[in-house]
Write a protein that holds these residues in place. Sequence first.
Motif, PDB file in Angstrom:
ATOM      1  N   ALA A  62       4.004   0.731   1.087  1.00 40.17           N
ATOM      2  CA  ALA A  62       3.846  -0.714   1.271  1.00 40.17           C
ATOM      3  C   ALA A  62       4.159  -1.114   2.703  1.00 40.17           C
TER       4      ALA A  62
ATOM      5  N   LEU B 202       1.156  -0.213   4.817  1.00 42.40           N
ATOM      6  CA  LEU B 202      -0.009  -1.049   4.526  1.00 42.40           C
ATOM      7  C   LEU B 202       0.197  -2.505   4.962  1.00 42.40           C
ATOM      8  N   PHE B 203       1.361  -3.065   4.693  1.00 35.71           N
ATOM      9  CA  PHE B 203       1.631  -4.434   5.135  1.00 35.71           C
ATOM     10  C   PHE B 203       1.602  -4.511   6.656  1.00 35.71           C
TER      11      PHE B 203
ATOM     12  N   GLN C  15      -2.296  -3.930   7.578  1.00 38.85           N
ATOM     13  CA  GLN C  15      -3.305  -4.830   7.033  1.00 38.85           C
ATOM     14  C   GLN C  15      -2.834  -6.262   6.834  1.00 38.85           C
TER      15      GLN C  15
ATOM     16  N   TYR D 123      -0.179  -8.975   4.569  1.00 39.02           N
ATOM     17  CA  TYR D 123       0.206  -9.168   3.172  1.00 39.02           C
ATOM     18  C   TYR D 123      -0.999  -9.381   2.263  1.00 39.02           C
TER      19      TYR D 123
ATOM     20  N   THR E 240      -3.442  -6.504   1.464  1.00 34.69           N
ATOM     21  CA  THR E 240      -2.865  -5.352   0.786  1.00 34.69           C
ATOM     22  C   THR E 240      -2.648  -5.686  -0.685  1.00 34.69           C
TER      23      THR E 240
ATOM     24  N   GLN F 285      -3.703  -0.910  -4.491  1.00 31.91           N
ATOM     25  CA  GLN F 285      -3.810  -0.021  -3.335  1.00 31.91           C
ATOM     26  C   GLN F 285      -2.466   0.645  -3.043  1.00 31.91           C
ATOM     27  N   ILE F 286      -1.396  -0.137  -3.112  1.00 28.32           N
ATOM     28  CA  ILE F 286      -0.059   0.416  -2.863  1.00 28.32           C
ATOM     29  C   ILE F 286       0.251   1.525  -3.868  1.00 28.32           C
TER      30      ILE F 286
ATOM     31  N   LYS G 200       4.880  -8.095  -5.813  1.00 29.84           N
ATOM     32  CA  LYS G 200       4.444  -7.891  -4.432  1.00 29.84           C
ATOM     33  C   LYS G 200       5.317  -8.668  -3.449  1.00 29.84           C
TER      34      LYS G 200
END
Length: 194
Positions: A16, A19-20, A23, A25, A28, A32-33, A52
Amino acid sequence: MTAARGQTRQRILDTAKTLFHRQGYHATGVNQIIAEAAAPKGVLYFHFPGGKEQLAAETVLRAGQEMGLALDAILAQSDDLATAAHGIAELLGTALEQTQFREGCPIASVALDVAADSDQVRAACAQGYQQWIDLIAARLRQRGVPDHSVHELAVFILSSIEGALLLARVQHDTAPLKDVATRLAKVIASEIQN
């Protein structure tokens, strides 16, 4: 079993965070996480009952602490302010280049995306930034910056670095970080002399 649960939670946090950071918040998704963390479906809410939003707040706090340690190490090891400023610019520039300019500030990516929508995430972002301001202020105080200007200068330094990091990311060039580092060293030196 508990160790495996702890490892799963850690994998979700690590995934996470990346990705955060990369990309933002909103881009994402929870699916996907989970997929990229190779975690079983449904486990996210076991570890993060707040979903989330809780996950984002925790990753921002963790990323803020990690970056704070890296910044503080550079500030502690540098003999002079120019070396410290350029050390920070090099750290951030190298991180940008290693991610092909996809990842800038680990807090800003989330803050710009969701801070107005979530008090929990906004508070985590504010706490991370405040931690950085406090550590910069403490190091400035050690270097002889007068107390009456320490906080204002720490905010100025962080804001300058954040802006340079954003420019560097958009321009795919670390020059803004280097330029800001050079100017910051002069500004800080003049504060110490006054």
